[in-house]
Design a protein around this motif. Structure first.
Motif, PDB file in Angstrom:
ATOM      1  N   PHE A 141       0.822  -1.209   0.000  1.00 23.70           N
ATOM      2  CA  PHE A 141       0.000   0.000   0.000  1.00 23.70           C
ATOM      3  C   PHE A 141       0.858   1.262   0.000  1.00 23.70           C
ATOM      4  CE2 PHE A 141      -3.602  -2.758   1.391  1.00 23.70           C
ATOM      5  CZ  PHE A 141      -4.492  -2.370   0.403  1.00 23.70           C
ATOM      6  N   ALA A 142       2.093   1.166   0.478  1.00 25.24           N
ATOM      7  CA  ALA A 142       3.018   2.299   0.358  1.00 25.24           C
ATOM      8  C   ALA A 142       3.321   2.583  -1.103  1.00 25.24           C
ATOM      9  CB  ALA A 142       4.305   2.008   1.132  1.00 25.24           C
ATOM     10  N   ILE A 143       3.474   1.529  -1.892  1.00 20.95           N
ATOM     11  CA  ILE A 143       3.685   1.701  -3.330  1.00 20.95           C
ATOM     12  C   ILE A 143       2.464   2.361  -3.970  1.00 20.95           C
ATOM     13  CG2 ILE A 143       3.963   0.455  -5.517  1.00 20.95           C
ATOM     14  CD1 ILE A 143       5.589  -1.646  -3.937  1.00 20.95           C
ATOM     15  N   ALA A 144       1.281   1.885  -3.600  1.00 19.16           N
ATOM     16  CA  ALA A 144       0.047   2.456  -4.143  1.00 19.16           C
ATOM     17  C   ALA A 144      -0.095   3.922  -3.752  1.00 19.16           C
ATOM     18  CB  ALA A 144      -1.155   1.647  -3.666  1.00 19.16           C
ATOM     19  N   ASP A 145       0.213   4.241  -2.502  1.00 20.19           N
ATOM     20  CA  ASP A 145       0.123   5.621  -2.033  1.00 20.19           C
ATOM     21  C   ASP A 145       1.076   6.521  -2.809  1.00 20.19           C
ATOM     22  OD1 ASP A 145      -0.917   7.482   0.193  1.00 20.19           O
ATOM     23  OD2 ASP A 145       1.258   7.702   0.383  1.00 20.19           O
ATOM     24  N   PRO A 184      -2.014   9.377   3.448  1.00 20.65           N
ATOM     25  CA  PRO A 184      -2.969  10.446   3.116  1.00 20.65           C
ATOM     26  C   PRO A 184      -3.528  10.369   1.701  1.00 20.65           C
ATOM     27  CG  PRO A 184      -1.092  11.331   4.312  1.00 20.65           C
ATOM     28  CD  PRO A 184      -0.762   9.906   3.999  1.00 20.65           C
ATOM     29  N   ARG A 185      -2.658  10.103   0.719  1.00 19.13           N
ATOM     30  CA  ARG A 185      -3.146  10.078  -0.664  1.00 19.13           C
ATOM     31  C   ARG A 185      -4.052   8.868  -0.893  1.00 19.13           C
ATOM     32  NH1 ARG A 185       2.287  12.045  -1.127  1.00 19.13           N
ATOM     33  NH2 ARG A 185       3.020   9.880  -1.088  1.00 19.13           N
ATOM     34  N   LEU A 186      -3.658   7.724  -0.373  1.00 20.69           N
ATOM     35  CA  LEU A 186      -4.478   6.522  -0.527  1.00 20.69           C
ATOM     36  C   LEU A 186      -5.811   6.690   0.182  1.00 20.69           C
ATOM     37  CD1 LEU A 186      -4.246   3.589  -1.737  1.00 20.69           C
ATOM     38  CD2 LEU A 186      -3.728   2.851   0.607  1.00 20.69           C
ATOM     39  N   GLU A 187      -5.787   7.301   1.351  1.00 24.99           N
ATOM     40  CA  GLU A 187      -7.020   7.510   2.105  1.00 24.99           C
ATOM     41  C   GLU A 187      -7.950   8.485   1.380  1.00 24.99           C
ATOM     42  OE1 GLU A 187      -5.564   8.723   5.920  1.00 24.99           O
ATOM     43  OE2 GLU A 187      -4.447   6.841   6.171  1.00 24.99           O
ATOM     44  N   ALA A 188      -7.389   9.509   0.759  1.00 23.49           N
ATOM     45  CA  ALA A 188      -8.222  10.450   0.000  1.00 23.49           C
ATOM     46  C   ALA A 188      -8.848   9.766  -1.207  1.00 23.49           C
ATOM     47  CB  ALA A 188      -7.374  11.644  -0.437  1.00 23.49           C
ATOM     48  N   TRP A 189      -8.059   8.934  -1.888  1.00 23.41           N
ATOM     49  CA  TRP A 189      -8.590   8.157  -3.022  1.00 23.41           C
ATOM     50  C   TRP A 189      -9.714   7.235  -2.563  1.00 23.41           C
ATOM     51  CZ3 TRP A 189      -7.772   2.729  -3.163  1.00 23.41           C
ATOM     52  CH2 TRP A 189      -8.193   2.095  -4.343  1.00 23.41           C
ATOM     53  N   TYR A 190      -9.513   6.557  -1.430  1.00 21.49           N
ATOM     54  CA  TYR A 190     -10.535   5.646  -0.916  1.00 21.49           C
ATOM     55  C   TYR A 190     -11.806   6.408  -0.556  1.00 21.49           C
ATOM     56  CZ  TYR A 190     -12.924   2.519   2.329  1.00 21.49           C
ATOM     57  OH  TYR A 190     -13.873   1.770   2.988  1.00 21.49           O
TER      58      TYR A 190
END
Length: 208
Positions: A141-145, A184-190
């Motif tokens: 998920f770090a890669i995805a973020d 933060p970026r992954l959470e905003a996308w979610y």
């Protein structure tokens, strides 16, 4: 007529149902697999000899498909060209890269953790295995973020099929009873996914 076989709470079936909902497709849904059975019966095995869901029938094209990502690709190419502009090879590759990454790396890491925390009684869980599973998922998920640093969606500037497989697994990840590192970026996308009506209807179901 389109027919989709599967069980609604299967992560792989969710991909297909979510894609169909985004495209506002009309289809016949046949519950199969898990508590519904049918997937080991002769009629289903004649369509998919693997005995797995989802399975798609498109009568108009005399077509039967299995494999969830393949079905999503087909629905997008057949019915979503005006939405997702997949006739452009580079645009399509940007999407499919994340579809395949999710299938080959994220799903194998997350599934054992999901089974341990959702389907295994608490007294039978292996805490060490759970910690290893969390660590493996955090790395991915770090890669995805990081990929979202310069774009809001995995598909690019707008939502697309590259977000669908990852979005289904992200729902499971963010709803497990664990502590997660802030992304933060992954959470905003979610959160943006959670605002989509089709995601609410087809993905945001109780974990089971």
């Amino acid at each position: 007529m389109l027919t989709i076989w599967g069980r609604e709470n299967s992560v792989n079936v969710k991909k297909v149902l979510w894609c169909a909902a985004e495209l506002q497709l009309v289809f016949n849904f046949i519950p199969a697999g898990g508590q519904y059975g049918k997937n080991q019966d002769a009629p289903f095995l004649s369509l998919n000899p693997n005995g797995l869901v989802p399975c798609l029938q498109d009568d108009e094209n005399d077509l039967v498909l299995w494999e969830s990502n393949t079905i999503v690709r087909y629905l997008a190419a057949r019915y979503g060209q005006d939405v997702w502009l997949l006739s452009d090879a580079a645009e399509r590759a940007r999407n499919e890269k994340w579809m395949d990454w999710t299938l080959s790396l994220l799903a194998p890491a997350l599934q054992p953790l999901f089974v341990s925390l959702v389907r295994t009684p608490a007294k039978q869980r292996d805490p060490a295995a759970i910690e290893r599973g969390i660590a493996a998922c955090e790395k991915l998920f770090a890669i995805a973020d990081g990929a979202l640093e310069k774009q809001p969606w995995f598909a690019g500037d707008a939502f697309g099929i590259g977000d669908i497989p990852l979005g289904c697994l992200a729902y499971n990840w963010f709803n497990l009873a664990i502590e997660r590192q802030p992304r933060p970026r992954l959470e905003a996308w979610y959160q943006a996914l959670c605002e989509r009506t089709a995601y609410q209807q087809r993905v945001m179901l109780p974990l089971s």
